[in-house]
Design a protein around this motif. Structure first.
Motif, short mmCIF file in Angstrom:
data_model
loop_
_atom_site.label_atom_id
_atom_site.label_comp_id
_atom_site.label_asym_id
_atom_site.label_seq_id
_atom_site.Cartn_x
_atom_site.Cartn_y
_atom_site.Cartn_z
N GLY A 259 27.88 2.05 -0.09
CA GLY A 259 29.11 1.61 -0.73
C GLY A 259 29.36 0.12 -0.56
N PRO B 39 33.94 5.30 -1.90
CA PRO B 39 33.64 3.89 -2.16
C PRO B 39 32.70 3.73 -3.34
N GLY C 297 29.52 2.50 -5.47
CA GLY C 297 28.11 2.23 -5.18
C GLY C 297 27.34 2.03 -6.46
#
Length: 286
Positions: free
Chosen positions: A127, A224, A226
């Motif tokens: 992330g 998160p 990515g």
């Protein structure tokens, strides 16, 4: 503290990819060869699926060129792994992951939140961003928080974390799906929806541009963003991860964050290690 140079990162990554290739000539890494150690569609070039209107993450400028935080960060990381030929192609957000999964693109870059459901079809880099979700509305809508969404028409971009969150947490709202935020906000301004649900950073732009109201910011730090990669291309994933962490460690990530998100809380887990604290404050993904 020793921070690896770009040349060091490139040399290490290419050598590791070649070793991986020689050690496993079949299976998930079969696409990686001595002439194409990263298993790219075209050796020496990366073809990226993105979205052209998710400011400030990825969007096309007045000249039609892709720019934004995610775009600049990915170009930097690609350079660190020895690939300067990077082409971004615009897609609807919902089409990005399928296009990566079926081999049309090497990578998907569009503030894509990492979720278990998405990991069933593609792999992800580590992330690089995390965040807040925002209920955006008009000054006269009567909506002052997410608690006012019951029975109201709520716009979402199809395939995003916002859509999934709204389905789970706003069961009494009537969801209206759009291909991108621009059309969603257009629907809000024209009265076709009562509110639009999107990420915090993108919402700031629309508040300033149209005089809209940020009714509520909702923390969502468990997915998160990515870089999306086709399943099984471990050589490319490992290369992107190492390049990404090098960009964080030498302060490049921080510089780009300050450029694209001025004044916003900074997610400290992505800062150089000597600047981190025990209580990081994250920011956003789609």
């Amino acid at each position: 503290m020793h921070v690896p140079t770009r040349r060091t990162v490139v040399t290490t990554l290419v050598a590791a990819a070649l070793l991986s290739t020689s050690a496993c000539g079949s299976g998930s890494d079969a696409a990686a060869t001595a002439d194409n150690p990263l298993g790219l569609i075209e050796p020496g070039a990366i073809r990226v699926a993105s979205v052209g209107d998710i400011r400030p993450y990825a969007y096309t400028d007045a000249s039609g060129e892709f720019t934004g935080f995610d775009v600049e960060l990915f170009r930097d990381v690609a350079g660190r792994i020895g690939v300067g030929d990077v082409t971004f192609v615009g897609q609807d957000f919902a089409a990005v992951l399928p296009a990566v999964a079926n081999g049309q693109f090497d990578v998907g870059v569009a503030a894509i939140g990492i979720t278990p459901e998405r990991q069933e079809t593609v792999d992800f880099s580590d992330g690089y961003l995390a965040g807040y979700l925002t209920v955006l509305t008009t000054p006269d809508s009567g909506i002052t928080s997410s608690g006012d969404l019951a029975g109201r028409r709520l716009g979402v971009v199809q395939g995003t974390l916002q859509e999934a969150y709204a389905l789970k947490n706003f069961p009494d709202a009537e969801l209206v799906r759009f291909p991108d935020n621009n059309t969603g906000v257009s629907g809000l301004n024209s009265g076709n929806v009562d509110a639009h649900f999107l990420d915090y950073e993108a919402a700031k732009t629309y508040v300033e541009q149209f005089g809209l109201v940020d009714a509520e910011d909702i923390p969502s730090f468990d997915a998160p963003a990515g870089f999306a990669i086709a399943e099984g291309n471990t050589a490319l994933k490992e290369a992107l991860d190492e390049g990404l962490h090098a960009a964080m460690e030498d302060g490049t990530w921080k510089e780009l964050y300050q450029k694209w998100f001025p004044g916003s809380p900074m997610p400290e887990q992505y800062l150089p290690s000597d600047e981190r604290t025990s209580s990081p404050t994250p920011t956003t993904a789609s």
